[in-house]
Design a protein around this motif. Sequence first.
Motif, mmCIF file in Angstrom:
data_model
loop_
_atom_site.group_PDB
_atom_site.id
_atom_site.type_symbol
_atom_site.label_atom_id
_atom_site.label_comp_id
_atom_site.label_asym_id
_atom_site.label_seq_id
_atom_site.Cartn_x
_atom_site.Cartn_y
_atom_site.Cartn_z
ATOM 1 N N GLN A 16 7.762 2.393 -1.540
ATOM 2 C CA GLN A 16 8.744 1.755 -2.417
ATOM 3 C C GLN A 16 8.051 0.876 -3.457
ATOM 4 O O GLN A 16 6.838 0.665 -3.398
ATOM 5 N N ARG A 17 8.850 0.389 -4.396
ATOM 6 C CA ARG A 17 8.298 -0.479 -5.448
ATOM 7 C C ARG A 17 8.449 -1.936 -5.002
ATOM 8 O O ARG A 17 9.534 -2.342 -4.571
ATOM 9 N N ILE A 18 7.330 -2.649 -5.127
ATOM 10 C CA ILE A 18 7.301 -4.009 -4.583
ATOM 11 C C ILE A 18 6.861 -4.999 -5.658
ATOM 12 O O ILE A 18 5.992 -4.680 -6.480
ATOM 13 N N MET A 19 7.449 -6.190 -5.623
ATOM 14 C CA MET A 19 7.023 -7.265 -6.516
ATOM 15 C C MET A 19 6.538 -8.422 -5.645
ATOM 16 O O MET A 19 7.142 -8.732 -4.622
ATOM 17 N N VAL A 20 5.414 -9.012 -6.043
ATOM 18 C CA VAL A 20 4.929 -10.208 -5.345
ATOM 19 C C VAL A 20 4.909 -11.335 -6.370
ATOM 20 O O VAL A 20 4.377 -11.166 -7.470
ATOM 21 N N ILE A 21 5.492 -12.473 -6.021
ATOM 22 C CA ILE A 21 5.529 -13.590 -6.965
ATOM 23 C C ILE A 21 4.510 -14.650 -6.560
ATOM 24 O O ILE A 21 4.439 -15.036 -5.384
ATOM 25 N N GLY A 22 3.697 -15.085 -7.516
ATOM 26 C CA GLY A 22 2.694 -16.126 -7.250
ATOM 27 C C GLY A 22 1.371 -15.774 -7.887
ATOM 28 O O GLY A 22 1.099 -14.606 -8.164
ATOM 29 N N GLY A 23 0.550 -16.800 -8.124
ATOM 30 C CA GLY A 23 -0.737 -16.554 -8.766
ATOM 31 C C GLY A 23 -1.902 -17.097 -7.970
ATOM 32 O O GLY A 23 -3.011 -17.231 -8.480
ATOM 33 N N GLY A 24 -1.671 -17.413 -6.694
ATOM 34 C CA GLY A 24 -2.737 -17.947 -5.845
ATOM 35 C C GLY A 24 -3.283 -16.905 -4.882
ATOM 36 O O GLY A 24 -2.952 -15.716 -4.981
ATOM 37 N N ASP A 25 -4.107 -17.356 -3.948
ATOM 38 C CA ASP A 25 -4.722 -16.414 -3.005
ATOM 39 C C ASP A 25 -3.694 -15.727 -2.103
ATOM 40 O O ASP A 25 -3.859 -14.561 -1.740
ATOM 41 N N THR A 26 -2.649 -16.448 -1.731
ATOM 42 C CA THR A 26 -1.624 -15.813 -0.890
ATOM 43 C C THR A 26 -1.027 -14.615 -1.613
ATOM 44 O O THR A 26 -0.897 -13.526 -1.035
ATOM 45 N N ALA A 27 -0.674 -14.792 -2.879
ATOM 46 C CA ALA A 27 -0.066 -13.696 -3.636
ATOM 47 C C ALA A 27 -1.026 -12.508 -3.740
ATOM 48 O O ALA A 27 -0.627 -11.352 -3.560
ATOM 49 N N MET A 28 -2.326 -12.795 -3.992
ATOM 50 C CA MET A 28 -3.310 -11.705 -4.113
ATOM 51 C C MET A 28 -3.450 -10.975 -2.783
ATOM 52 O O MET A 28 -3.467 -9.743 -2.723
ATOM 53 N N SER A 40 -8.732 -17.346 -6.162
ATOM 54 C CA SER A 40 -10.194 -17.298 -6.256
ATOM 55 C C SER A 40 -10.596 -16.008 -6.969
ATOM 56 O O SER A 40 -9.879 -15.001 -6.918
ATOM 57 N N LYS A 41 -11.763 -16.068 -7.625
ATOM 58 C CA LYS A 41 -12.192 -14.939 -8.449
ATOM 59 C C LYS A 41 -12.259 -13.644 -7.644
ATOM 60 O O LYS A 41 -11.809 -12.584 -8.082
ATOM 61 N N ILE A 42 -12.798 -13.759 -6.446
ATOM 62 C CA ILE A 42 -12.986 -12.554 -5.627
ATOM 63 C C ILE A 42 -11.647 -11.893 -5.273
ATOM 64 O O ILE A 42 -11.505 -10.670 -5.339
ATOM 65 N N MET A 43 -10.651 -12.722 -4.981
ATOM 66 C CA MET A 43 -9.334 -12.177 -4.612
ATOM 67 C C MET A 43 -8.636 -11.584 -5.847
ATOM 68 O O MET A 43 -7.988 -10.549 -5.767
ATOM 69 N N LEU A 44 -8.802 -12.276 -6.974
ATOM 70 C CA LEU A 44 -8.181 -11.792 -8.206
ATOM 71 C C LEU A 44 -8.835 -10.474 -8.633
ATOM 72 O O LEU A 44 -8.148 -9.509 -9.002
ATOM 73 N N ASP A 45 -10.173 -10.407 -8.548
ATOM 74 C CA ASP A 45 -10.883 -9.175 -8.921
ATOM 75 C C ASP A 45 -10.449 -8.012 -8.040
ATOM 76 O O ASP A 45 -10.267 -6.882 -8.500
ATOM 77 N N ARG A 46 -10.294 -8.309 -6.761
ATOM 78 C CA ARG A 46 -9.874 -7.252 -5.825
ATOM 79 C C ARG A 46 -8.498 -6.709 -6.223
ATOM 80 O O ARG A 46 -8.254 -5.511 -6.220
ATOM 81 N N ALA A 47 -7.619 -7.628 -6.597
ATOM 82 C CA ALA A 47 -6.277 -7.198 -7.013
ATOM 83 C C ALA A 47 -6.362 -6.385 -8.319
ATOM 84 O O ALA A 47 -5.724 -5.334 -8.455
ATOM 85 N N ARG A 48 -7.195 -6.874 -9.251
ATOM 86 C CA ARG A 48 -7.326 -6.164 -10.540
ATOM 87 C C ARG A 48 -7.857 -4.755 -10.370
ATOM 88 O O ARG A 48 -7.482 -3.835 -11.091
ATOM 89 N N LYS A 49 -8.767 -4.608 -9.389
ATOM 90 C CA LYS A 49 -9.400 -3.284 -9.202
ATOM 91 C C LYS A 49 -8.515 -2.324 -8.425
ATOM 92 O O LYS A 49 -8.779 -1.131 -8.383
ATOM 93 N N ASN A 50 -7.495 -2.843 -7.790
ATOM 94 C CA ASN A 50 -6.651 -1.976 -6.962
ATOM 95 C C ASN A 50 -5.729 -1.148 -7.872
ATOM 96 O O ASN A 50 -4.918 -1.706 -8.616
ATOM 97 N N PRO A 51 -5.859 0.180 -7.852
ATOM 98 C CA PRO A 51 -5.083 0.995 -8.793
ATOM 99 C C PRO A 51 -3.572 0.899 -8.594
ATOM 100 O O PRO A 51 -2.801 1.226 -9.512
#
Length: 316
Positions: free
Chosen positions: A147-159, A184-195
């Motif tokens: 299904q289509r999912i939305m996550v709200i937030g910009g911190g590590d929990t959201a990532m 954190s950069k590592i968590m954000l990068d991981r999210a960015r790289k996830n297709p």
Amino acid sequence: MSDNNIHKVIIIGSGPAGLTAALYTGRANLKPVVFEGLQPGGQLTITTEVENYPGFEHGIMGPELMDIMRKQAQRFGADCQFSFVDKVDFSSKPFKIYVDSKEYFANSVIIATGASAKLLGLPTEAEYMGFGVSACATCDGFFFKDQRIMVIGGGDTAMEEANYLTKFGKEVTIVHRRDEFRASKIMLDRARKNPKITLMPNTIMEEVLGVNDNGKKIVTGARMKNVETGKTFNMEVEGIFLGIGHKPNTDIFKGQIDLEDNGYIKTSKVNTNTNIPGVFACGDAQDHVYRQAVTAAGSGCMAAIDVERYLESLHE
Ligand code: NDP
């Protein structure tokens, strides 16, 4: 004051931690009094199906699980009261606990007041909580397969929640109110790289959209607003996860026991001791890492055993 007025143990809170502590102290014949708080049964009472609590092969509804836990504790003498503790005084013994300005005394206290997921406060968010809106990916992600999912937030929990949810959902959009992410950069990068993940900055949710067909509620989307342009638009999603942080329910303990900077109770690394001998803490009020029902229950058991040992030590 006669000894008859002094309880051996008072437990504050009634989630998995508090009720497990009640079960164990009840079986140890300590006649625990449990003040259940504003949300009797704790956070699991606002979820639907719980599939990761061991012992329930086919899952169990959150409120039902908590009801069983309460009855199990009551079977061994726990006195569960639907009351809210508004003040404590741990400065001298016996400890004092206040409920609606009535004073209770105890030789030991177990704090199991838990934490609350922060919510946006929208009426429709409350209406669809447990029916497509959730504040716990580990608990509810499984229900959103393909299904289509939305996550709200910009911190590590959201990532973290977004990454986890890509195991189930076909696409996950992270919606954040600013264009800079706190994560954190590592968590954000991981999210960015996830297709499967798309980042949607500068956006807020204004309303959960759904259908309510004779009590059967289903989320169909959300009304969003781009905070830069002011434009509103609808997004089609089946799942909405709040990842905007948690707040431990520890306000009444400020100045009474040591708290971490983020409000969680400081406990010893090896047991549930706080800095006040005789006061113990378990569950999410002192754990911002695992936050699971089963880990909370486990620490409630630890607190009960610590109380037993503490009370025995008073007679040595
Ligand atoms: P944070 O406080 O770090 O982040 C909360 C996020 O939610 C922020 O981006 C904030 O936006 C946003 N937010 C808060 N309120 C609202 C609102 N009303 N509307 C819209 N957005 C909102 O909380 P976290 O739970 O993410 O993290 C807490 C701590 O736990 C951190 O120290 C984190 O590093 C840690 N943690 C570590 C993990 C790991 O290492 N695996 C996993 C999870 C957490 P804004 O930025 O604009 O304030």
